[in-house]
Design a protein around this motif. Structure first.
Motif, PDB file in Angstrom:
ATOM      1  N   LEU A  89       0.849  -1.198   0.000  1.00  0.00           N
ATOM      2  CA  LEU A  89       0.000   0.000   0.000  1.00  0.00           C
ATOM      3  C   LEU A  89       0.884   1.246   0.000  1.00  0.00           C
ATOM      4  O   LEU A  89       2.017   1.203   0.511  1.00  0.00           O
ATOM      5  CB  LEU A  89      -0.893  -0.001   1.246  1.00  0.00           C
ATOM      6  CG  LEU A  89      -1.819  -1.217   1.393  1.00  0.00           C
ATOM      7  CD1 LEU A  89      -2.582  -1.154   2.712  1.00  0.00           C
ATOM      8  CD2 LEU A  89      -2.777  -1.312   0.215  1.00  0.00           C
ATOM      9  N   PRO A  90       0.356   2.376  -0.484  1.00  0.00           N
ATOM     10  CA  PRO A  90       1.169   3.608  -0.516  1.00  0.00           C
ATOM     11  C   PRO A  90       1.673   4.008   0.869  1.00  0.00           C
ATOM     12  O   PRO A  90       2.772   4.541   0.992  1.00  0.00           O
ATOM     13  CB  PRO A  90       0.207   4.661  -1.065  1.00  0.00           C
ATOM     14  CG  PRO A  90      -0.890   3.913  -1.729  1.00  0.00           C
ATOM     15  CD  PRO A  90      -0.959   2.550  -1.126  1.00  0.00           C
ATOM     16  N   SER A 128      -4.723   4.776   1.754  1.00  0.00           N
ATOM     17  CA  SER A 128      -5.311   4.587   0.420  1.00  0.00           C
ATOM     18  C   SER A 128      -6.604   5.397   0.272  1.00  0.00           C
ATOM     19  O   SER A 128      -6.955   5.811  -0.831  1.00  0.00           O
ATOM     20  CB  SER A 128      -5.577   3.103   0.166  1.00  0.00           C
ATOM     21  OG  SER A 128      -4.342   2.413   0.171  1.00  0.00           O
ATOM     22  N   SER A 129      -7.302   5.635   1.401  1.00  0.00           N
ATOM     23  CA  SER A 129      -8.558   6.400   1.332  1.00  0.00           C
ATOM     24  C   SER A 129      -8.308   7.854   0.916  1.00  0.00           C
ATOM     25  O   SER A 129      -9.219   8.557   0.521  1.00  0.00           O
ATOM     26  CB  SER A 129      -9.259   6.353   2.688  1.00  0.00           C
ATOM     27  OG  SER A 129      -8.358   6.814   3.679  1.00  0.00           O
ATOM     28  N   ILE A 139      -6.097   8.711  -1.529  1.00  0.00           N
ATOM     29  CA  ILE A 139      -5.520   8.772  -2.894  1.00  0.00           C
ATOM     30  C   ILE A 139      -6.340   9.683  -3.807  1.00  0.00           C
ATOM     31  O   ILE A 139      -5.794  10.569  -4.473  1.00  0.00           O
ATOM     32  CB  ILE A 139      -5.414   7.357  -3.529  1.00  0.00           C
ATOM     33  CG1 ILE A 139      -4.414   6.493  -2.760  1.00  0.00           C
ATOM     34  CG2 ILE A 139      -4.992   7.459  -5.000  1.00  0.00           C
ATOM     35  CD1 ILE A 139      -4.297   5.050  -3.258  1.00  0.00           C
ATOM     36  N   ILE A 173      -8.496   7.718  -8.657  1.00  0.00           N
ATOM     37  CA  ILE A 173      -7.911   6.548  -7.990  1.00  0.00           C
ATOM     38  C   ILE A 173      -7.911   5.378  -8.969  1.00  0.00           C
ATOM     39  O   ILE A 173      -8.903   5.130  -9.653  1.00  0.00           O
ATOM     40  CB  ILE A 173      -8.637   6.199  -6.668  1.00  0.00           C
ATOM     41  CG1 ILE A 173      -8.026   4.923  -6.039  1.00  0.00           C
ATOM     42  CG2 ILE A 173     -10.143   6.052  -6.847  1.00  0.00           C
ATOM     43  CD1 ILE A 173      -8.323   4.751  -4.569  1.00  0.00           C
ATOM     44  N   PRO A 206      -6.537   0.818  -4.688  1.00  0.00           N
ATOM     45  CA  PRO A 206      -6.054   1.204  -3.351  1.00  0.00           C
ATOM     46  C   PRO A 206      -4.628   0.727  -3.088  1.00  0.00           C
ATOM     47  O   PRO A 206      -3.932   1.261  -2.233  1.00  0.00           O
ATOM     48  CB  PRO A 206      -7.051   0.517  -2.395  1.00  0.00           C
ATOM     49  CG  PRO A 206      -7.779  -0.510  -3.202  1.00  0.00           C
ATOM     50  CD  PRO A 206      -7.690  -0.093  -4.637  1.00  0.00           C
ATOM     51  N   GLU A 207      -4.178  -0.313  -3.844  1.00  0.00           N
ATOM     52  CA  GLU A 207      -2.827  -0.839  -3.623  1.00  0.00           C
ATOM     53  C   GLU A 207      -1.848  -0.153  -4.569  1.00  0.00           C
ATOM     54  O   GLU A 207      -2.199   0.161  -5.701  1.00  0.00           O
ATOM     55  CB  GLU A 207      -2.745  -2.345  -3.931  1.00  0.00           C
ATOM     56  CG  GLU A 207      -3.702  -3.222  -3.177  1.00  0.00           C
ATOM     57  CD  GLU A 207      -5.059  -3.329  -3.862  1.00  0.00           C
ATOM     58  OE1 GLU A 207      -5.172  -2.941  -5.045  1.00  0.00           O
ATOM     59  OE2 GLU A 207      -6.015  -3.776  -3.208  1.00  0.00           O
TER      60      GLU A 207
END
Ligand code: GLU
Length: 408
Positions: free
Chosen positions: A337-338, A384-385, A387, A394, A397-398
């Motif tokens: 994840l970021p 991720s929420s 992004i 978006i 999320p990954e």
């Protein structure tokens, strides 16, 4: 390995998609008994035969028509036995030097490329004329690293090669030396042979060379050295005993053959390294004779797409992750994840293969990035929420989805 630099380490990639060959030998013996391994060529349906420059050009004296004719006869016999054969042939630079009257290998890249352009004409001519004597149709295929790194070009090259094989044509492959730069070269044709083996899902890679196989030590220096008839491709001790290159003509030494065998093994193929000067070497291998050294594919096989990622020799970028993300990747089999990314190196687009590193710079794995390097720099360390609010869109999320990831 930094971005853009060749990696020697990709042989270490592993995955658990399918079990490796079960070998009934004790793990600490370097040499395997050949009893249950010698039939790899006999059992193979699709074979890649790699021939080195010193064989093809008779140590740089000029294209060895007699040898190429002999291999043609043997490959015709393999085809008649229902096997598909692809040849990876070196020799363009060596033959070009000969044709240009150069006695020393030039150090300038553009001179090497000029020599390759001249020599490749000769290679193609001689393969075509010698192989046609045995009823074989040939095709010239010149590949670059970029052809195999780009997913679409890779798939394209694969279907072209498969089509040629279905048409009963023998593809003769070399690196497209005239257009590549030092940074993007495969480097040597042993590596290219392994990549082609994986590209077309061959069962075995046969590397014909001017040596008998892999010895316990360098036979030119140590008279007590003995030939190893069979070893595990993944045995970490092999690199240490393989040493460096021994010829001014050839690019690869035993070490590149050991690494090629590791690469091919990851695709499920065993490798045989044998002398191309032996009479009927291919026919005898196909008859189940133990010749040279067999590197048995004993490491778990990667799924084709993961293998393609692991086979990238150079990457344009990487991300450094924190300890939590490193643990989640390694131990928990999670996606990246970021929020776990602390630094981005290099310049790359969405969809490119990038490396994932820990704080020490150690490569943990690699995978397809859902975001470009510039977008990753904006969303790293963020949930991720967030992004969509940051980027205005978006994708996923990954940063790298688990399915697009291969761990070392
Ligand atoms: N592609 C180079 C050539 O044809 C050879 C590379 C190698 O021998 O490994 O001359």
């Amino acid at each position: 390995m930094s971005a853009g630099q060749p990696s020697d380490q990709t042989g270490a990639y592993c995955a658990a998609e399918s079990p490796g060959a079960a070998l009934s030998h004790s793990a600490d013996s370097l040499a395997l008994s050949t009893a249950d391994t010698i039939r790899v060529v006999a059992n193979a349906r699709r074979i890649v035969v790699k021939v080195g420059s010193s064989l093809v050009t008779d140590e740089g004296r000029g294209l060895d028509r007699a040898a190429i004719d002999r291999w043609g006869a043997e490959i015709a016999a393999l085809r008649a036995a229902g096997k598909q054969v692809v040849v990876v042939s070196s020799g363009a630079v060596a033959e070009g030097m000969k044709r240009l009257g150069w006695t020393r290998r030039p150090s300038e890249m553009h001179e090497l490329q000029a020599a390759a352009a001249v020599g490749q004409m000769g290679l193609a001519q001689v393969y075509e004329s010698c192989f046609s004597e045995h009823g074989l149709q040939t095709a010239q295929v010149l590949l670059t690293h970029e052809d195999l790194a780009d997913r679409r070009r890779y798939l394209n090259a694969r279907s072209t090669l498969r089509t040629l094989l279905e048409l009963a044509v023998v593809p003769i492959i070399n690196e497209n030396d005239t257009v590549v730069t030092d940074e993007i070269k495969f480097g040597d044709n042993d590596t290219l042979g392994a990549l082609v083996t994986n590209l077309i899902d061959a069962d075995v890679l046969v590397i014909l060379t001017d040596q008998q196989g892999l010895y316990t030590a360098d036979p030119r220096k140590d008279p007590a050295a003995t030939l190893l008839p069979a070893v595990r491709a993944g045995d970490p001790r092999l690199e240490a005993i393989a040493g460096g290159t021994g010829s001014s003509i050839a690019r690869g030494g035993m070490i590149t053959k050991v690494r090629a065998a590791q690469r091919a093994a990851r695709g499920g193929a065993s490798t045989v390294v044998a002398s191309g000067r032996l009479d009927s070497v291919l026919k005898r291998l196909a008859a189940g004779e133990s010749i040279g050294t067999q590197f048995v594919a004993d490491i778990p096989r990667l799924a084709a797409r993961k293998q393609w990622m692991a086979d990238h020799l150079q990457l344009r970028g990487s991300v450094t992750v924190d300890d939590g993300a490193a643990r989640a990747l390694r131990a928990e089999g999670r996606s990246l994840l970021p929020i776990g990314v602390v630094e981005v190196q290099g310049d790359y687009e969405r969809g490119e293969v990038i490396a994932i590193r820990d704080h020490q710079g150690e490569e943990l794995g690699r995978g397809l990035s859902n975001y470009s390097s510039s977008d990753t720099r904006r969303i790293m360390r963020r949930a991720s929420s967030e992004i969509e609010a940051i980027l205005g869109y978006i994708e996923e999320p990954e940063l790298i989805h688990r399915d697009d990831l291969v761990l070392r």
